[in-house]
Scaffold this motif. Structure first.
Motif, short mmCIF file in Angstrom:
data_model
loop_
_atom_site.label_atom_id
_atom_site.label_comp_id
_atom_site.label_asym_id
_atom_site.label_seq_id
_atom_site.Cartn_x
_atom_site.Cartn_y
_atom_site.Cartn_z
N ASP A 104 1.56 107.21 -0.45
CA ASP A 104 1.66 108.58 -0.97
C ASP A 104 3.06 109.16 -0.74
O ASP A 104 3.22 110.26 -0.23
N ASP A 105 4.09 108.37 -1.06
CA ASP A 105 5.49 108.76 -0.96
C ASP A 105 6.00 108.97 0.46
O ASP A 105 7.04 109.59 0.66
N THR A 106 5.26 108.48 1.46
CA THR A 106 5.68 108.60 2.85
C THR A 106 5.60 107.23 3.52
O THR A 106 4.60 106.53 3.40
N TRP A 107 6.67 106.85 4.22
CA TRP A 107 6.68 105.57 4.94
C TRP A 107 5.84 105.69 6.19
O TRP A 107 6.01 106.63 6.98
N LYS A 108 4.91 104.74 6.37
CA LYS A 108 4.03 104.71 7.53
C LYS A 108 4.08 103.32 8.16
O LYS A 108 4.11 102.30 7.45
#
Length: 117
Positions: free
Chosen positions: A103-107
């Motif tokens: 969702d457009d976030t690096w995890k």
């Protein structure tokens, strides 16, 4: 912000949480289904990332921690990163992370660590 900066930002949540002793800060870096594996002495430490949070809450802040991001390698929505951590309450760690852009976030999806003998 480019992808490398975004990954660095995610890793910084992990580092800041380690220094402060707050797993709530550290949680911002990890996916909820992340895992952790490595050896503490001869014992395998592994499973859901909650094990790291629980350990960290007991261990406390690593105020003297020195952290260096050694490498980041990106391939589209997947990445790896290596950190060298000196003096995490007296211990040196090498951390290897796999990351995924969710969702457009690096995890961080997984952490594998080494403690030099």
């Amino acid at each position: 912000m480019d992808e490398q900066e975004a990954i660095t930002r995610a890793l910084q949540h992990y580092i800041d949480g380690a220094k402060s002793g707050r797993s709530s800060e550290m949680r911002l870096a990890f996916h909820e289904s992340a895992t952790i594996f490595g050896y503490e002495g001869k014992s395998l430490f592994g499973g859901p990332i909650q094990k790291l949070y629980d350990w960290h809450e007991k261990n406390g802040p690593a105020r003297e921690l020195e952290a260096q991001i050694v490498s980041i390698d990106i391939a589209g929505s997947a990445a790896t990163a290596r950190l060298e951590l000196n003096n995490w309450t007296g211990t040196r760690y090498t951390d290897f992370f796999t990351l995924l852009k969710v969702d457009d976030t690096w995890k961080i999806m997984s952490k594998v660590f080494n403690v030099p003998s």
